[in-house]
Each structure stands twice: as structure tokens, then as C-alpha cells.
Design an enzyme around this catalytic site. Structure first.
Site, PDB file in Angstrom:
ATOM      1  N   HIS A 187      29.156   8.238 -28.633  1.00  0.00           N
ATOM      2  CA  HIS A 187      30.263   7.391 -29.049  1.00  0.00           C
ATOM      3  C   HIS A 187      30.508   7.480 -30.555  1.00  0.00           C
ATOM      4  O   HIS A 187      31.616   7.200 -31.015  1.00  0.00           O
ATOM      5  CB  HIS A 187      30.020   5.949 -28.615  1.00  0.00           C
ATOM      6  CG  HIS A 187      30.254   5.737 -27.155  1.00  0.00           C
ATOM      7  ND1 HIS A 187      30.921   4.645 -26.650  1.00  0.00           N
ATOM      8  CD2 HIS A 187      29.937   6.492 -26.073  1.00  0.00           C
ATOM      9  CE1 HIS A 187      30.995   4.739 -25.328  1.00  0.00           C
ATOM     10  NE2 HIS A 187      30.391   5.849 -24.958  1.00  0.00           N
ATOM     11  N   HIS A 192      26.156  12.036 -17.755  1.00  0.00           N
ATOM     12  CA  HIS A 192      25.793  11.075 -16.715  1.00  0.00           C
ATOM     13  C   HIS A 192      24.584  11.511 -15.908  1.00  0.00           C
ATOM     14  O   HIS A 192      24.224  10.859 -14.931  1.00  0.00           O
ATOM     15  CB  HIS A 192      26.994  10.836 -15.799  1.00  0.00           C
ATOM     16  CG  HIS A 192      28.129  10.156 -16.496  1.00  0.00           C
ATOM     17  ND1 HIS A 192      29.385  10.024 -15.936  1.00  0.00           N
ATOM     18  CD2 HIS A 192      28.203   9.563 -17.719  1.00  0.00           C
ATOM     19  CE1 HIS A 192      30.175   9.391 -16.793  1.00  0.00           C
ATOM     20  NE2 HIS A 192      29.486   9.106 -17.869  1.00  0.00           N
TER      21      HIS A 192
END
Length: 722
Positions: free
Chosen positions: A98, A266
Site C-alpha cells: 500500500h 493473496h
């Protein structure tokens, strides 16, 4: 009343400049040109002082020791923020992701290269929930190594070490990112006034992702990429796939890199939505002082990771969330999936009839198995034909997936570091990658003075030489360290054909300079800059000043094969106030476009002012127009632009064509013409104060010296060795 008394209800301090309760200058006059973007990283904000050189300091870092410490931290769970599965890897990867993931290709802003996730608004974006805890977990490492490692480097190192600790062979890592010390509050993140406002606000048509407002990349205010629940929170993997494709493309990733990052991101970690999202406290910037920089305080957490709420989505994607493996593909493609809701009420997908052994354990209690999940973006990897085909390729060749992901992760975390010569540390890969804009080393052994003499005798005008050097260098963006004069890509596609580069004039100048470079065994890049310097020196001499513009040889010439033409398209200027050019009319004013260009080039407001005045005096306007050339001595580096701009003997009259006529105040006779960009240096109070300095009778010499210094800064901006 005693003179020291404060009247009832009155506050003894000034409001507005200190807190949000007052009214600022821009609140009173919102249309006034706001120069703050040029001052957002003033040296006064840097506690390390002007003499501190991070690139020198970090080279003394014990690289092996800090890597070992960061890896050890991964499994040292803290009671105040327990690690999922006893491993902070997923959290650190999300922090790094992020931090880097705010990068957008259009203007190069965002990204992890400056540690800006420490500050608002990024530190309080909904999508960055609980990353304040991740950075606080890293504090002991930062404290130990101090000035030898920046937050920007440490945050991205933590994500890379997390992957290594879970079994991935990473592609490498470079140090060298320098921290900022204040928010980049003037960066445009969108026009919305509320977090997660419907994405319709930034699209002409939300059903057509390519209509998103430039330079934005994320689909909603406060998100890094796309809404994990679906477009505007409505699940539809096909529509989500279209948004994923456009968003990642705007962040410099192709379909294969996008799929690799989604699947690899993920493969580890989990999402958190096992509780009441309404119970969360304010974000870090909105929390009170006792929170000490923490936000989203969860009164229901109870010390257990299983009760955490971050995104609202709950669960892990794989059976073993702390292990790098092919488990993501096994579950996504091995089961059918159906829509469901998380305990926090978020839309997510769950497998149908999953085997118990394929279920991950509870993050806080390894004796229990819990349901995995997929987001709408994950389902897009399965249902979109292009992404599905890429995933099938990955599943057929796990080693290829490992390598593709490792390279994509490296690109994600290094995209805004510029060319490879900026990399520092033993793990920096030596391979040239096309997205790094590679440039070969240039020659330094040629006779610079002899080359300058040939250029001076070439018949090129001051305007031709200065304009060509400027056009070559002005592409530099301090936001992601791309562009600039090094590489001489102005002679290659697509730059040679850009309208703003005046292709006919450019071709003429290159036809003169390229043979001079070849004869001297110098790079064309060096000779273009030298020609600009010769032009400046000639102009200064015409104004009565003998100066020598500093020059450092060694630029190289890139080839077309070294140039990703599609990627370079975004560097094309649509306006250049310094050469008084506007490709077309825009909603944004010409003077605001000039500020944007100046900030990307790393210029301060005084530097912008002296450059523009000098460029006008030398007659470098696009197409040779006379707008703003307030002088009868065009081609001489004089202060005439400022002298005549501030002369009250003239008045300024707007014509029907949007061009201003400068007229003698007494007779009304026209004298010169000007654009808004010219006149803002007289109308804006701050810029006028700079213009008045150079209009003074005693500052002609200062003007030439300041222009030469700023010109040299622009020519060398893309060179770490200069």
C-alpha cells in the site's frame, strides 16, 4: 481590565495556521494561484538538516544485519497487536504494497519512494486501515539503525523480507529512498469530499474504466486499487476485472504482472472483518492525542487477531497463509464459489463444499479450522478469460509464476526509483529492465571546449539551442525520477514526434548536433545540453555578462530498443509555461499547469520565476511567438521581462482572442502581447515579490547567476552523479 487578562470566551492564540478551526488565505480567495505545491518539501521541515546526505549514509548500513532483524521481527508477536498465525508477514507485505501501490504512471506521483504513507491523507485512507500498527512494529528496527535507513526503505524492505521469510526467492532489493517530512497535501487524489464515495464521480462513464479522470488510478477516494467487494461495492467479477485492468495499467502493470501481483499478494496473509466495523474509532488523523498516532482503535479486539476489523472482509485466501506456495490457485480453481457476507457485513465469496483439510486454521487458535474467502477481484482472475489464461499458465509452471511474481513485486516496490544507477546495496539486481529506462554510460574523455566551439560556429540561434536542450530536459519528473536529458530520448519515438517539441525545428537542430557529437566521440545527450549551455552563455554575453555554465560530461545515448514507447507517452507535455505553449484549452488554467510542470521538475517558486523570465528574454517561445517577450533585445539574458512587467507606464488589456495587449498607459499605443502565464508573475502577490527582485536596478548580475544555477539544476536533474 488588566492588560494581561483575556476576555471571556476569547482564545489567546491564533487559529487557522495552527488548527483547522480558522480560515486560510485560500479559503478567502479560492481562485488565487496556490504556490504551496512548490514549497511542500521545504528544507525547514527536515530535522536532519541540509547537510545530511541519505545516499551517503545508507551505504554504511549493515545490510545483512538489518535484513536479519526484519526477518526476526516477523515471528515476534506483540501482545498489543498480535500477529495472525504468529507471523507478521501478511501485515508487512500489505504495508509495503500500500506504500508503493499509490503510484500512478500519468504523473509519477504517489508510490513508496518517499515514505509518504506516514502522513495524511494516505496514513488515514480507509484502505490503509491498521497499517499504522505495522509501522509501529517496525519502530525498534528504525530506532536501532537510525539515520542509516529511511522509513521509505525500511517499509519496502519489510515487505520483501516478509516474502523471503515465507519461502519466496525474491528478485532483489535496493536501498536509496529518501524520506519526506511533511504531507504531500497538494497532490490531487480526486475531487470527492468523502471516503469511498461512489466511483461514478471520477468516471465519465463508470462502465468504461478508461474514462477515469486523469491522473487518477484508484477507483474510489481512499482506495489503493479497486473495491474488493465489486464496482461501487456491488459484486460482479467481469466488471471488476475491467476496473482491475485499467487501474493496474495506470500503475504501470500489464495483464500478466497484474495477475501475478493479485495471486501472489493473496497467497499469504488474511483480510479482517470478524466483528463490528461500526465499533472502530477514528482514523489516525482524526484520533485524539491519547491515541498517540493510532487510528481505527477496536474496543472489541480483546487482544485476539481473530476479532480484528480492517477492510470488513474476513478470512484467508489459502490453506497455509504464512507459506509461499500454489495454494491460492488450488482453492480458487479447485472449488466453485458463492457470494456471502462477512461478519462485518462485507460482500465476499466462499467455497462450496470445501474439504476440512483445505480450510485454514483460525489466526489465533490453531486447533480450529475456519472458512477461506475470495474477493470480487480474486474471482475476476478466474472468470475473466485473459486473466484465467494467465493463471492457467502459472499453474502449469509454478517456477514461472514464482519468477513473474518476484519481478512484478520488484517493479511495484522500485518503479519510482529511476534508473539502475540510483540503486544501493548488495541485493540490487544488475539486470537492465525496460521499465527502468536504461541508459548506457557515456564518454567523458572528449574535449568539451572544442565541442562548444563547433556548436557556437554551427549557425544555430540562441533560441534553437536553448529550446532544444530545454525540451530534452523538461521531461524529468522528480515524482518517479523518469525523463530528463540523459539518454537523449528526444531523438527517438515517441518524443521526436511530440507536438510540444516542434518536430521540424528539433530535426533541424539534431541534424547539426549529431555530426558534432559523432566527430568528438561524445554522446548526443551531452551535446544537446552543451548546445543549451552555449546558447545561455551567448545570451549572457549579449547582456554584458561573461559566464561559464557548469557542465558535467558522461550522459549516454539510449536506443529505441531501450525505450518503452508506450510508457513514455505519459511524459508528453500538454503545456509548457516556460515556452508559453498550450496544446489546447483545458479546464485547469495555464498558470496551474505551469505550477504542475515546475513541481514535477523539482523547482521552487523563485527558480520557476527566474527560469521563465530568462526564457522569455532569450526568445524561446514555442513557434517563435512574441507573447511575454517584453524586450527589444530578444536573445540577450536580460531582466527586461521583469522590468517591463512591473513598469507602471503600461496597462494590460484582454483581447477577444484571450491574449493580452500591453499598451502605453498615456497614449494607448500597443507595445507587447502576453498570456495569462506571463501576467500571473505580476498579479500574484508572491510571484510579484520575486519579479520585483529581478526588476531592481541592482540585480541584473544576480539574475544571470540565478538563471545559470537553475538552468544547470534542470540539465542535471536526472543524474545521480551530478
Amino acid at each position: 481590565m488588566d492588560g494581561n487578562d483575556i476576555g471571556a470566551g476569547k482564545c489567546p492564540v491564533m487559529h487557522g495556521a495552527i488548527t483547522e478551526t480558522g480560515t486560510t488565505v485560500t479559503d478567502w480567495w479560492p481562485k488565487s494561484l496556490n504556490l504551496d505545491i512548490l514549497h511542500q518539501h521545504d528544507t525547514k521541515t527536515n530535522p536532519l538538516g541540509q547537510d545530511f546526505d541519505y545516499r551517503t549514509e545508507v551505504k554504511s548500513l549493515d545490510f545483512d544485519a538489518i535484513k536479519a532483524d526484519v526477518k526476526a521481527l516477523m515471528t515476534e508477536s506483540q501482545d498489543w497487536w498480535p500477529a495472525d498465525y504468529g507471523h507478521y508477514g501478511g501485515l508487512m507485505i500489505r504495508l509495503a504494497w500500500h506504500s508503493a501501490g499509490s503510484y500512478r504512471l500519468a504523473d509519477g506521483r504517489g508510490g513508496g519512494g518517499a515514505g509518504n504513507i506516514r502522513f495524511a491523507p494516505l496514513n488515514s485512507w480507509p484502505d490503509n486501515g491498521n497499517l499504522d500498527k505495522a509501522r509501529r512494529l517496525l519502530w525498534p528496527v528504525k530506532k536501532k539503525y537510525g539515520n542509516k535507513v529511511s522509513w521509505a526503505d525500511l517499509i519496502l524492505l519489510a515487505g520483501t523480507m516478509a516474502y523471503e521469510s515465507m519461502g519466496l526467492k525474491t528478485f532483489g532489493f535496493s536501498f536509496g529512498r529518501e524520506d519526506i517530512w511533511a504531507p504531500e497535501k497538494d497532490v490531487y487524489w480526486g475531487a470527492e469530499r468523502e471516503w469511498l464515495a461512489p466511483s461514478d464521480e471520477r468516471y465519465a462513464d463508470v462502465g468504461k474504466p478508461d474514462t477515469m479522470d486523469n491522473p487518477l488510478a484508484a477507483v474510489q477516494m481512499g482506495l489503493i486499487y479497486v473495491n474488493p467487494e465489486g464496482v461501487n461495492g456491488v459484486p460482479d467479477p467481469f466488471k471488476t476485472a475491467a476496473q482491475v485492468r485499467e487501474t493496474f495499467a495506470r500503475m504501470a502493470m500489464n495483464d500478466e504482472e497484474t495477475a501475478a501481483l493479485t495471486c501472489g499478494g493473496h497467497t499469504v496473509g488474511k483480510a479482517h472483518g470478524n466483528g463490528d466495523a461500526g465499533a472502530l474509532g477514528a482514523e489516525p488523523e482524526g484520533a485524539d492525542v491519547e491515541a498517540q498516532g493510532f487510528g481505527w482503535i477496536n474496543t472489541n479486539l480483546g487482544g485476539k487477531a481473530a476479532n480484528a476489523v480492517t477492510s470488513g472482509i474476513e478470512g484467508a485466501w489459502t490453506t497455509e497463509p504464512t507459506k509461499w506456495d500454489m495454494g491460492y490457485f488450488k482453492l480458487l480453481f479447485g472449488y466453485e464459489w458463492e457470494l456471502t457476507k462477512s461478519p462485518a457485513g462485507a460482500n465476499q465469496w466462499r467455497p462450496v463444499n470445501i474439504k476440512e483439510e483445505d480450510m485454514p486454521v483460525d489466526p489465533s487458535d490453531a486447533t480450529k479450522r475456519v472458512m477461506p474467502m475470495m474477493t470480487d477481484a480474486d474471482m475476476a482472475m478466474k472468470m475473466d478469460p485473459t486473466y484465467n489464461a494467465i493463471c492457467q499458465k502459472f499453474m502449469a509452471d509454478p517456477a514461472y509464476f514464482d519468477d513473474t511474481f518476484a519481478r512484478a513485486w520488484f517493479k511495484l516496490t522500485h518503479r519510482d526509483m529511476g534508473t539502475r544507477d540510483r540503486y544501493i546495496g548488495p541485493d540490487a539486481p544488475s539486470e537492465d529492465l525496460i521499465w527502468q529506462d536504461p541508459i548506457p554510460a557515456g564518454s567523458t574523455g572528449y574535449d568539451v571546449d572544442a565541442v562548444k566551439a563547433k556548436i557556437a560556429d554551427s549557425g544555430l540561434s540562441v533560441a534553437e539551442m536553448v529550446s532544444t536542450a530545454w525540451d530534452s530536459a523538461r521531461t524529468f519528473r522528480q515524482s518517479d525520477l523518469r525523463g530528463g536529458a540523459n539518454g537523449a530520448r528526444i531523438r527517438l519515438a515517441p518524443q521526436k514526434d511530440w507536438e510540444g517539441n516542434e518536430p521540424a525545428r528539433l530535426a533541424k537542430v539534431l541534424s547539426v548536433l549529431e555530426p558534432i557529437a559523432a566527430a568528438a566521440d561524445a554522446s548526443v545527450a551531452d551535446v544537446i545540453v552543451l548546445a543549451g549551455n552555449v546558447g545561455v552563455e551567448k545570451a549572457a554575453k549579449a547582456a554584458g555578462f561573461d559566464v561559464k555554465v557548469p557542465f558535467t560530461p558522461g550522459r549516454g545515448d539510449a536506443t529505441q530498443e531501450m525505450t518503452d514507447a508506450d510508457s513514455f507517452d505519459v511524459l508528453e507535455p500538454v503545456a509548457d509555461g516556460f515556452r508559453n505553449w498550450l496544446k489546447k484549452d483545458y479546464v485547469v488554467s495555464p498558470e496551474e499547469l505551469m505550477l504542475d510542470r515546475a513541481q514535477l521538475m523539482g523547482l521552487s517558486a523563485p527558480e520557476m520565476t527566474v527560469l521563465l523570465g530568462g526564457m522569455r528574454a532569450m526568445g524561446t517561445n514555442y513557434g517563435g511567438t512574441a507573447h511575454g517577450v517584453f524586450t527589444d533585445r530578444s536573445g540577450a539574458l536580460t531582466t527586461d521581462f521583469f522590468v517591463n512587467l512591473t513598469d507602471m507606464g503600461f496597462k494590460w488589456v484582454l483581447g477577444d482572442d484571450g491574449i493580452y495587449s500591453i499598451q502605453d498607459r498615456a497614449s494607448g499605443a500597443p507595445r507587447w502581447t502576453a498570456t495569462r502565464v506571463d501576467l500571473v508573475f505580476g498579479s500574484n502577490s508572491i510571484l510579484r515579490s520575486y519579479a520585483e527582485v529581478y526588476a531592481q536596478d541592482d540585480n541584473a548580475g544576480k539574475f544571470v547567476a540565478d538563471f545559470v544555477a537553475t538552468w544547470t539544476k534542470v540539465m542535471n536533474a536526472d543524474r545521480v552523479d551530478a
